[in-house]
Scaffold this active site. Sequence first.
Site, mmCIF file in Angstrom:
data_model
loop_
_atom_site.group_PDB
_atom_site.id
_atom_site.type_symbol
_atom_site.label_atom_id
_atom_site.label_comp_id
_atom_site.label_asym_id
_atom_site.label_seq_id
_atom_site.Cartn_x
_atom_site.Cartn_y
_atom_site.Cartn_z
ATOM 1 N N HIS A 1 35.416 46.332 50.913
ATOM 2 C CA HIS A 1 36.189 45.295 52.430
ATOM 3 C C HIS A 1 35.226 44.407 51.829
ATOM 4 O O HIS A 1 35.123 43.237 52.444
ATOM 5 C CB HIS A 1 36.397 45.553 53.354
ATOM 6 C CG HIS A 1 37.495 47.066 53.631
ATOM 7 N ND1 HIS A 1 38.675 46.833 53.223
ATOM 8 C CD2 HIS A 1 37.318 48.420 53.084
ATOM 9 C CE1 HIS A 1 39.585 48.456 53.716
ATOM 10 N NE2 HIS A 1 38.557 49.401 53.256
ATOM 11 N N SER B 1 27.053 20.412 39.702
ATOM 12 C CA SER B 1 27.167 19.317 40.684
ATOM 13 C C SER B 1 26.749 18.838 40.549
ATOM 14 O O SER B 1 25.259 17.869 40.277
ATOM 15 C CB SER B 1 27.090 20.109 42.557
ATOM 16 O OG SER B 1 27.418 18.745 42.782
#
Length: 499
Positions: free
Chosen positions: A165, A284
């Site tokens: 999880h 980026s």
Amino acid sequence: MSEEGPGDDRLEDDIEQTVVRRDRFSGGPARGFLSSLADDARIFEADLAVDRAHVVMLAEQYVIDDEVAGEILAALAEIEADGHDALPEGEDVHEAIESAVIERVGEDGGKMHTARSRNDEVATCIRYRLREDLLETIATVVVARRQLVEMAADHREVVMPGYTHLQPAQPTTVGHWIASYEQALARDTGRLLDAYDRLNQNPLGSAAFAGTPFDVNRERTAELLGFEGVAENSMDASATRDFLVEVTAALANLATTLSGLAEDVIVMASKGHVELADEYASTSSIMPQKKNPDTLELVRGRTGDATAGLNGLLTNLKGQPRAYNRDLQRAGRHAWDAIDSVTESVEVAVGAVTTAEWPAETLAEAAGEGFSTATGIADLLAMRGVPFRTAHEVVARAAETLKHDENAPDYATLDAVAEEVLGDSLSAYVDRDAVERALDPAESVRTRNSRGGPAPEAVTDQLEVATDRLDSDERALQDRQDALATAAERLDSEVATYV
Ligand code: ARG
């Protein structure tokens, strides 16, 4: 059937029709819409092989003269040398190649299409080409698995956090984690090999769907094209594309495996648990500090190509009546997209993983976060006779006392809850040393040496099993590659006897 067989009158009619067909239909505004010629570049080579095998068989069966066979085969060699882009116009590659043959040979070139239809022809071409692509995919996966086995062996001792999880769960190792993906890829390989064997059957000789009065030898074209058998019923053989579904489904499964691997690495990168090699990262255009796991995000994204391919195929095929429908012309592209995308993704995903750095100290530290050793403490108590459910309760209560930034309770806390739940001190069950050891992530990993577990020796054993499986898959691949190479040589040498 004799050389001047009963089919001869019909043959003359066929030639007439072949020559005029393009003028009668397929003209006007629908011309481009009907055409698959551009897409068919993918099966250009396959079509030439299918033509050659068919012509050789027709000559051997005395359906066409050796001399005509020789002329057609010579024309096919020229057409191959000129390439797909040089083909004359046509509804598809089958028609265009036939036209190119007739251009070179004259009317006798039209004998090439005796006792067959584009329906069995295209089905054969797709299987022929897909076979090659599939073997390439399998080869790529096998190479990738070999790299993962090596990497797993080298990282058996590198402790890392394991999650469920996305929450810290139990410490494991980079080796164990990587071996888990190798095992999944082994099943993916198995599915691809299975799909290959069912795919590798010859539909040629089914004609439109309803067979032919000519004495065709379908075993012979199977042999010349390297198929392991004949797709028996002619109606099914020309109509079915279930092999495309099967291959694409196996690819979708493989892509799903890869997307999980990619996602793991993306999450790890976000936590500084892995340093990707520069060539697998991207930056980026505005934020100068960024090093992003774009390649893995694209691997994750490309899973969509395989999933979409599977959906596209099933949507195309659903409810098509027997036998051939033109919808089928749009089926192949889904499988080609999927196979190209997935094969590239295997290389990139595994390349990214095997070239990355796994910072052992950071990982070891992270491995202890979130009381990841809790199960080990409960196991320890259970080993000393406390029912596991009760031991679970002791440790759960200790876990509840933890503050946000605390990784594990101290011995005193555990002792206090033991007193509460068990009515006795912790030391009545287990000595302090053992508890301290169980709280250490590396030690925690070492204790879990059940078969298939993360302890280094257990991983060594798994990798031995993995290596055996890999060796046998490599042999299976090699056998299939050899069979295709042998068939290709056989076809070449048969063709050479006519030209
Ligand atoms: N180009 C077609 C295909 O890819 C094969 C042609 C069969 N055409 C036909 N009208 N029966 O499926």
